[in-house]
Design an enzyme around this catalytic site. Structure first.
Site, PDB file in Angstrom:
ATOM      1  N   ASP A 214      -2.102   8.864   2.626  1.00 58.00           N
ATOM      2  CA  ASP A 214      -3.067   7.999   1.975  1.00 58.00           C
ATOM      3  C   ASP A 214      -3.027   8.184   0.452  1.00 58.00           C
ATOM      4  OD1 ASP A 214      -5.572   6.296   2.098  1.00 58.00           O
ATOM      5  OD2 ASP A 214      -6.413   8.100   1.171  1.00 58.00           O
TER       6      ASP A 214
ATOM      7  N   GLU B 195       1.353   5.339   1.356  1.00 60.60           N
ATOM      8  CA  GLU B 195       0.612   4.214   0.802  1.00 60.60           C
ATOM      9  C   GLU B 195       0.710   4.309  -0.714  1.00 60.60           C
ATOM     10  OE1 GLU B 195      -3.899   2.332   0.860  1.00 60.60           O
ATOM     11  OE2 GLU B 195      -3.589   4.457   0.422  1.00 60.60           O
TER      12      GLU B 195
END
Length: 497
Positions: A257, A302
């Site tokens: 993330d 990401e």
């Protein structure tokens, strides 16, 4: 099934799948214009047993392509997926119960959104990196899920939220006590940096500094997510150790993330080349730290940015990074029913990715995830959603399917509405149905349920299964590359590869 030449299969199928755009929104995307086999596949008929006639759009003279061995992944928000114990909240045992559904869909991997303990419903503010959220079960439940998934040939990756913790994490609670804390330097405190009146804008355009006990800590996303300080070697070592813990437990890798925000903290530092250099250096260190014991670990990041920013992260840091530009292009193309030269753009992007990664990258494809309005809400019509699926599942790379998108689930607006309960039963309720969030976007009368669509060979679910079956059976689709082919018509997108 007979194996087609790679250039022929990729060129024929891509042209067929995309050509439906040119006939307007009233056209059912099942009826593509190039190749009867693609028409049958879109309608749920058996996969073709032989190649169609050669098309002038595809040519063996195409330039060398970046072949990418691929896996179809299925993204699961555990809270919404399947409830095994009747409390209304999805759990790990529920995911285990539905592994056969994932297998029948054709996915060979699942991505679990955050499963660590957290004070929030979404889980992106972690309080214990080595434990399982009690709402979802226990570590034994997680190990059982991993074992059952692996029995079925399904890999499992999980979210690793490395950029920040929760303010409820013991590290931060101790850090906030003062400069004498063992964990003080695990976070960034403005006053410790000589910044007396912190007022900077964060890289996400919010407030960068937040007050606690008379001092101000850095939190790029919001005050409940204090950023970890990766200039501290103890933090770096701890994150590698956490990754090792989960990989040793049987996890196959991680979705990382907010990967670019390790050092991308302020609006003023976005354009600083050293920010990107420091980010890349850390993730290379992270990868090196886990590769000796876990050489097959899959890492996808990401990096919410364009290809130029993504490319350096593929240099011995991540195997893949999500292709946000491609997601935007596909969504725009199906909404406008106009081909945006996806093949030409990807051909250029992949050359940059190949150069940066020494040819070892695999693109991360998606047309929906937990941060976007659901595809069925944004696409404009069911046919557009079908067309988007056809495009994604015939492109190179690892396609990621967001749970419920294979049914045409809707949801838009607040994040909770993008992560609504998976729809299992035509009655709207039944065994395993999660109820933690009220769903007004997908009424029982909408037909958006597994129970109904499994019985319907023309359903969106049947289309997804067919496309994934095609992808598994045809080497050109599973492991091929891409190159643009010239065709006439602004509603036709054609590739060879």
């Amino acid at each position: 099934m007979k194996s087609w030449p790679k250039w022929l299969a990729a060129g024929i199928l891509a042209a067929s799948v995309l050509s439906g755009c040119e006939s307007g929104s009233g056209m059912n995307s099942d009826h593509a214009n190039n190749g009867k086999e693609a028409e049958n596949a879109a309608g749920g008929a058996p996969a073709p047993s032989k190649a169609p006639a050669a098309s002038p759009a595809a040519s063996p003279a195409a330039a060398a392509v970046d072949e990418q061995p691929s896996t179809v992944w299925y993204e699961i928000f555990v809270r919404s997926f399947y409830d095994s114990d009747g409390d209304g909240i999805g759990d790990l045992n529920g995911v285990t119960e539905k592994l056969d559904y994932v297998k029948e869909l054709g996915a060979e991997g699942i991505w679990l959104m955050p499963i660590n303990p957290s004070p929030s419903y979404h889980g992106y503010d972690v309080t214990d990196y080595r434990a399982v959220n009690k709402d979802y079960g226990t570590m034994d439940d997680m190990k059982r899920l991993l074992a059952e998934a692996h029995k079925r040939g399904i890999k499992v990756i999980m979210d690793l939220v490395a950029n920040h913790s929760s303010t409820d994490h013991p590290w931060f609670i101790d850090s906030a006590k003062g400069k004498s804390s063992k964990y003080r330097d695990w976070y960034t405190w403005a006053e410790d940096q000589g910044i007396e009146k912190p007022a900077a804008v964060s890289a996400t355009n919010g407030q960068a500094w937040h007050e606690k006990n008379g001092s101000h800590y850095l939190g790029v996303f919001w005050e409940g997510m204090p950023d970890l300080n990766y200039d501290n070697p103890d933090v770096r070592a701890e994150m590698v150790s956490i990754a090792d813990f989960w990989l040793s437990a049987g996890v196959d890798g991680f979705r990382i993330d907010a990967a670019k925000h390790i050092y991308d903290d302020f609006n003023t530092s976005k354009s600083d080349p050293q920010t990107a250099v420091k980010n890349k250096k850390w993730w290379q260190e992270f990868r090196t730290g886990i590769m000796e014991k876990h050489p097959d670990a899959y890492l996808i990041s990401e990096v919410w940015d364009g290809p130029g920013t993504i490319a350096p992260y593929l240099d011995h840091a991540f195997n893949s990074s999500f292709n946000f530009n491609l997601n935007d292009s596909i969504r725009s193309a199906v909404a406008a029913e106009r081909a945006p030269d996806i093949a030409g753009s990807l051909d250029r992007v992949y050359k940059a990715f190949e150069k940066s990664s020494d040819g070892s990258f695999v693109d991360g494809l998606f047309i929906g995830n937990h941060d976007f309005d659901r595809l069925a809400s944004a696409a404009g019509s069911p046919d557009h959603a079908r067309m988007a699926a056809q495009i994604e599942l015939t492109l190179p790379g690892n396609p990621f399917v967001y749970y419920g998108d294979e049914l045409g689930m809707k949801g838009a607006g607040r994040d909770e509405f993008k992560r609504l309960p998976m729809r299992w039963h035509s009655a709207g309720s039944g065994k395993g149905q999660t109820t933690w969030q009220k769903d007004l976007a997908n009424p029982a009368s909408s037909g958006v349920t597994v129970e109904e669509q499994e019985k319907d060979p023309s359903s969106l679910l049947s289309l997804y299964k067919m496309l994934i079956q095609w992808r598994a059976a045809e080497p050109a689709l599973r492991d091929g590359g891409i190159a643009p082919s010239t065709v006439k018509g602004d509603g036709i997108e054609a590739t060879s590869g």
